[in-house]
Design a protein around this motif. Structure first.
Motif, PDB file in Angstrom:
ATOM      1  N   PHE A  71       0.826  -1.203   0.000  1.00  0.00           N
ATOM      2  CA  PHE A  71       0.000   0.000   0.000  1.00  0.00           C
ATOM      3  C   PHE A  71       0.863   1.256   0.000  1.00  0.00           C
ATOM      4  O   PHE A  71       2.048   1.210   0.337  1.00  0.00           O
ATOM      5  CB  PHE A  71      -0.945   0.000   1.202  1.00  0.00           C
ATOM      6  N   THR A  72       0.237   2.370  -0.342  1.00  0.00           N
ATOM      7  CA  THR A  72       0.949   3.628  -0.543  1.00  0.00           C
ATOM      8  C   THR A  72       1.651   4.133   0.709  1.00  0.00           C
ATOM      9  O   THR A  72       2.848   4.409   0.698  1.00  0.00           O
ATOM     10  CB  THR A  72      -0.022   4.696  -1.064  1.00  0.00           C
ATOM     11  N   MET A  73       0.915   4.286   1.802  1.00  0.00           N
ATOM     12  CA  MET A  73       1.521   4.862   2.998  1.00  0.00           C
ATOM     13  C   MET A  73       2.585   3.936   3.582  1.00  0.00           C
ATOM     14  O   MET A  73       3.611   4.403   4.103  1.00  0.00           O
ATOM     15  CB  MET A  73       0.442   5.177   4.036  1.00  0.00           C
ATOM     16  N   ALA A  74       2.366   2.652   3.487  1.00  0.00           N
ATOM     17  CA  ALA A  74       3.366   1.698   3.953  1.00  0.00           C
ATOM     18  C   ALA A  74       4.684   1.901   3.207  1.00  0.00           C
ATOM     19  O   ALA A  74       5.763   1.990   3.810  1.00  0.00           O
ATOM     20  CB  ALA A  74       2.859   0.273   3.753  1.00  0.00           C
ATOM     21  N   THR A  90       3.653   1.775   9.886  1.00  0.00           N
ATOM     22  CA  THR A  90       2.689   2.149   8.849  1.00  0.00           C
ATOM     23  C   THR A  90       2.336   0.878   8.084  1.00  0.00           C
ATOM     24  O   THR A  90       2.777   0.668   6.953  1.00  0.00           O
ATOM     25  CB  THR A  90       3.286   3.225   7.923  1.00  0.00           C
ATOM     26  N   PHE A  91       1.504   0.054   8.695  1.00  0.00           N
ATOM     27  CA  PHE A  91       1.282  -1.286   8.178  1.00  0.00           C
ATOM     28  C   PHE A  91       0.390  -1.316   6.944  1.00  0.00           C
ATOM     29  O   PHE A  91       0.387  -2.299   6.214  1.00  0.00           O
ATOM     30  CB  PHE A  91       0.685  -2.165   9.272  1.00  0.00           C
ATOM     31  N   SER A  92      -0.378  -0.268   6.684  1.00  0.00           N
ATOM     32  CA  SER A  92      -1.234  -0.173   5.505  1.00  0.00           C
ATOM     33  C   SER A  92      -1.739   1.265   5.414  1.00  0.00           C
ATOM     34  O   SER A  92      -1.260   2.145   6.146  1.00  0.00           O
ATOM     35  CB  SER A  92      -2.422  -1.151   5.589  1.00  0.00           C
ATOM     36  N   ASN A  93      -2.700   1.523   4.527  1.00  0.00           N
ATOM     37  CA  ASN A  93      -3.297   2.860   4.426  1.00  0.00           C
ATOM     38  C   ASN A  93      -4.327   3.115   5.518  1.00  0.00           C
ATOM     39  O   ASN A  93      -4.565   4.255   5.909  1.00  0.00           O
ATOM     40  CB  ASN A  93      -3.962   3.044   3.066  1.00  0.00           C
ATOM     41  N   THR A  94      -4.966   2.043   5.985  1.00  0.00           N
ATOM     42  CA  THR A  94      -5.892   2.125   7.111  1.00  0.00           C
ATOM     43  C   THR A  94      -5.364   1.221   8.208  1.00  0.00           C
ATOM     44  O   THR A  94      -5.123   0.037   7.977  1.00  0.00           O
ATOM     45  CB  THR A  94      -7.307   1.682   6.711  1.00  0.00           C
ATOM     46  N   GLU A 113      -4.108   8.692   4.639  1.00  0.00           N
ATOM     47  CA  GLU A 113      -3.694   9.575   3.544  1.00  0.00           C
ATOM     48  C   GLU A 113      -4.371  10.935   3.726  1.00  0.00           C
ATOM     49  O   GLU A 113      -5.194  11.363   2.918  1.00  0.00           O
ATOM     50  CB  GLU A 113      -4.058   8.968   2.187  1.00  0.00           C
ATOM     51  N   ASN A 114      -4.014  11.613   4.787  1.00  0.00           N
ATOM     52  CA  ASN A 114      -4.660  12.860   5.166  1.00  0.00           C
ATOM     53  C   ASN A 114      -3.708  13.616   6.083  1.00  0.00           C
ATOM     54  O   ASN A 114      -3.228  13.068   7.079  1.00  0.00           O
ATOM     55  CB  ASN A 114      -5.992  12.544   5.870  1.00  0.00           C
ATOM     56  N   GLY A 153      -0.831  12.839   1.725  1.00  0.00           N
ATOM     57  CA  GLY A 153      -0.529  11.688   2.562  1.00  0.00           C
ATOM     58  C   GLY A 153       0.920  11.272   2.444  1.00  0.00           C
ATOM     59  O   GLY A 153       1.744  11.640   3.295  1.00  0.00           O
ATOM     60  N   PRO A 154       1.291  10.532   1.401  1.00  0.00           N
ATOM     61  CA  PRO A 154       2.688  10.104   1.269  1.00  0.00           C
ATOM     62  C   PRO A 154       3.651  11.264   1.084  1.00  0.00           C
ATOM     63  O   PRO A 154       4.800  11.182   1.500  1.00  0.00           O
ATOM     64  CB  PRO A 154       2.661   9.193   0.029  1.00  0.00           C
ATOM     65  N   THR A 155       3.180  12.351   0.469  1.00  0.00           N
ATOM     66  CA  THR A 155       4.046  13.514   0.263  1.00  0.00           C
ATOM     67  C   THR A 155       4.494  14.100   1.596  1.00  0.00           C
ATOM     68  O   THR A 155       5.685  14.329   1.833  1.00  0.00           O
ATOM     69  CB  THR A 155       3.306  14.569  -0.573  1.00  0.00           C
ATOM     70  N   LEU A 156       3.551  14.339   2.486  1.00  0.00           N
ATOM     71  CA  LEU A 156       3.877  14.938   3.777  1.00  0.00           C
ATOM     72  C   LEU A 156       4.753  14.023   4.620  1.00  0.00           C
ATOM     73  O   LEU A 156       5.560  14.496   5.426  1.00  0.00           O
ATOM     74  CB  LEU A 156       2.595  15.269   4.542  1.00  0.00           C
TER      75      LEU A 156
END
Length: 613
Positions: A71-74, A90-94, A113-114, A153-156
């Motif tokens: 996932f993205t955030m992971a 950060t195991f997943s997006n949720t 992602e917020n 989300g991933p940018t920050l």
């Protein structure tokens, strides 16, 4: 002991690789370009000419890996810190945070992602939930100019504790209530460049459609054109004028956004994510990269700038079909007959365990028999404020948390999951013990120094190929999501999702080099830090390696392959199989699941093997 070996191995590679940049009195610049959701085998001179040029003229990392869950955030946490998920948490997006997040809508399972949600989680976990230093934070601490531009989300995450005070942050939320504030310098520069102070919306690209209405048929062109203009007309000229080295992260929402919401394939798996909308998303990201390279040329910065391109994960087409799921046999107003509804895992577990199901995204309201949770997440138990089971829905894999760490309940959950045809592989928290048909989470580097709650069980969903020359370009997966059959998703342990795209070019990389060794997004983070001359203070030991073989005069370490298999089969004969590669002590996870149910795992894989760490 393993941590010491890992750190020593990484240090040895870093020392040998350091020769490439040590000759420079002034550190090079770095651009990290992330084309979200770009498949490793989809790039050609026709589909993505700018990325193909970097791959072919620079370094082609042909054996590249996303971290699982894919996932993205992971993977943003890996790219930004060089650490695996067991350290970053950060195991997943949720994820389940163990407390109620107000900015996320008063839920214990926030979608992260917020920008506001990330700030809230940071505040709850002593100001820095990642618990590891990020690339941009380290760079600005050493006098670099820093910026992160792109998908919210991933940018920050690359400098999440700074929140725009020193690092420039421009994402989807810029100019809005939850966005990171712009400095006066940036406001003036944007105005002079004729650019608005607020990021445009995605427009039609944000339309996901529903069971009867197709999703988008356009790429995310307007929003990303704005971000590319911010990077090339404002940020890069500003950095040049400062006459200091810089680091710029550009996170392109495309092709991810266009693949997720594609309207080319409503309720059918073909063309799926290979329709014109998805291909337009790939080209859109490629155009952004070309614009960045052109700006570097015009500003005279190309000779002193390294460019690393790495997608966060691959991608697959969604299937919603199951012959065993009780939830697929229930009629829902928004779900085609016999299709899996959103939240099917939570619904099926509630039935199997005979526990009430509540919706954590609807003030813990009880979920009716002919309804599903609004966001797919579920809390199970007699008291939703003190649940026995929490399901965090993500897509191609879901996370299950057992807040009471009840081993008997874990056994019941696992046995229920093993009965479902949509499951392909289970990974269980080592502290709960060994269960037939499963593997421990530590095998995946999911057990480390994370400060967020550790999942109890990670559920991988079934995947396969719809049939094409490069199977990873047409992978299909069961996905727990509001999106429809025929749209796009990721998160599974198929090679279609773990095979991402990675390439690099610049003064500190070899030219025309094809790297056969496995690399991962954690390696990208570690290599970026090495190129910038940054020392990484590690809290945890689950780290990537410097990709020394891609650097002039860097060592070329040896690699090996391995397979892990459940020690005992389940009652119905299932075993979780994990295929991996290894360079020194660093593991790269290719594919995992039940043989025959995961793309990349054949029916014969895992036979006559034994489990181990």
């Amino acid at each position: 002991m393993r941590r010491a070996i890992t750190l020593l191995s990484a240090s040895m590679i870093a020392l040998s690789a350091g020769a490439a940049s040590a000759q420079n009195a002034k550190p090079r610049n770095l651009i990290l370009f992330v084309p979200d959701g770009l498949r490793g085998g989809i790039v050609t001179p026709q589909t993505a000419p700018a990325m193909a040029e970097i791959r072919d003229k620079g370094v082609h990392f042909k054996n590249s890996h996303s971290l699982f869950p894919t996932f993205t955030m992971a993977n943003s946490s890996a790219l930004s810190t060089g650490h695996y998920l067991g350290d970053t948490g950060t195991f997943s997006n949720t994820i389940f945070t163990g407390y109620t997040s107000v900015p996320a809508g008063d839920t214990v399972v926030p979608f992260i992602e917020n920008d506001a949600v990330l700030a809230d989680i940071d505040d709850h976990f002593n100001g820095d939930y990642l618990n590891e230093e990020t690339l941009l934070k380290m760079a600005r601490g050493q006098g670099f100019s820093t910026a992160a531009i792109g998908k919210v989300g991933p940018t920050l995450l690359f400098d999440h504790t700074d929140r725009g005070k020193n690092t420039i942050v421009v994402d989807d939320s810029t100019g809005g209530k939850t966005g990171v504030p712009l400095s006066d310098e940036m406001k003036d520069a944007l105005t002079k460049a004729g650019l608005p102070l607020a990021t445009p919306s995605r427009g039609d690209n944000a339309k996901a459609g529903d069971a009867k209405t197709p999703g988008t048929t356009v790429a995310n062109v307007a929003q990303q054109a704005y971000m590319a203009d911010v990077a090339t007309k404002v940020v890069l000229p500003m950095f040049k004028a400062r006459n200091k080295p810089f680091v710029l992260v550009f996170w392109s929402r495309d092709p991810d956004g266009s693949q997720h919401n594609t309207g080319d394939s409503l309720n059918t798996i073909t063309p799926g994510i290979n329709g014109p909308t998805s291909m337009a998303g790939i080209k859109n990201a490629d155009n952004n990269l070309a614009q960045l390279r052109k700006a570097l040329d015009e500003l005279g910065l190309s000779a002193t700038t390294n460019i690393m391109v790495s997608s966060d994960h691959g991608f697959s087409t969604i299937s919603k079909e199951s012959k065993t799921s009780p939830s697929a046999k229930i009629a829902y107003d928004d779900t085609p007959k016999d299709f899996l509804p959103m939240g099917f895992l939570a619904i099926d577990l509630a039935k199997a365990l005979n526990l009430p199901l509540f919706d954590p995204n609807d003030k813990n309201a009880k979920v009716a028999d002919n309804a599903h949770p609004k966001a797919g997440n579920g809390v199970l138990g007699q008291d939703p404020a003190k649940p026995d089971v929490v399901v965090a829905t993500n897509g191609g894999s879901d996370l299950i948390y057992l807040p009471n760490r009840d081993k008997k309940l874990a056994d019941r959950v696992i046995k229920a999951l093993l009965e479902q045809d949509y499951v392909s592989g289970l990974f269980v928290d080592d502290k709960l013990g060994n269960f037939p048909g499963t593997l421990p989470m530590s095998n995946l580097n999911l057990k480390g120094k994370a400060v967020t709650p550790n999942p109890s069980i990670v559920v991988n969903f079934r995947s396969w190929s719809s049939g094409c020359e490069i199977p990873t370009n047409c992978s299909v997966q069961i996905a727990d999501t509001v999106l429809r059959q025929g749209q796009g998703m990721h998160g599974s342990f198929s090679r279609g999702d773990t095979y991402n795209f990675t390439a690099a070019i610049g003064p500190d990389f070899k030219a025309g080099y094809v790297d056969p060794l496995p690399v991962s997004n954690a390696d990208v983070g570690m290599t970026a830090a090495q190129l910038l001359g940054l020392r990484t203070p590690n809290n945890g030991g689950l780290i990537g390696r410097v990709m020394s073989e891609a650097l002039p005069n860097g060592i070329v370490p040896k690699m090996a392959e391995g397979t892990l298999v459940s020690k005992k089969p389940s009652a119905n004969g299932l075993r979780t199989v994990l295929k991996f590669q290894r360079v020194l002590s660093t593991r790269y996870f290719d594919v995992a699941g039940f043989p025959g149910r995961t793309l990349g795992l054949e029916e014969t894989d895992g036979k006559q093997k034994t489990a181990g760490k």
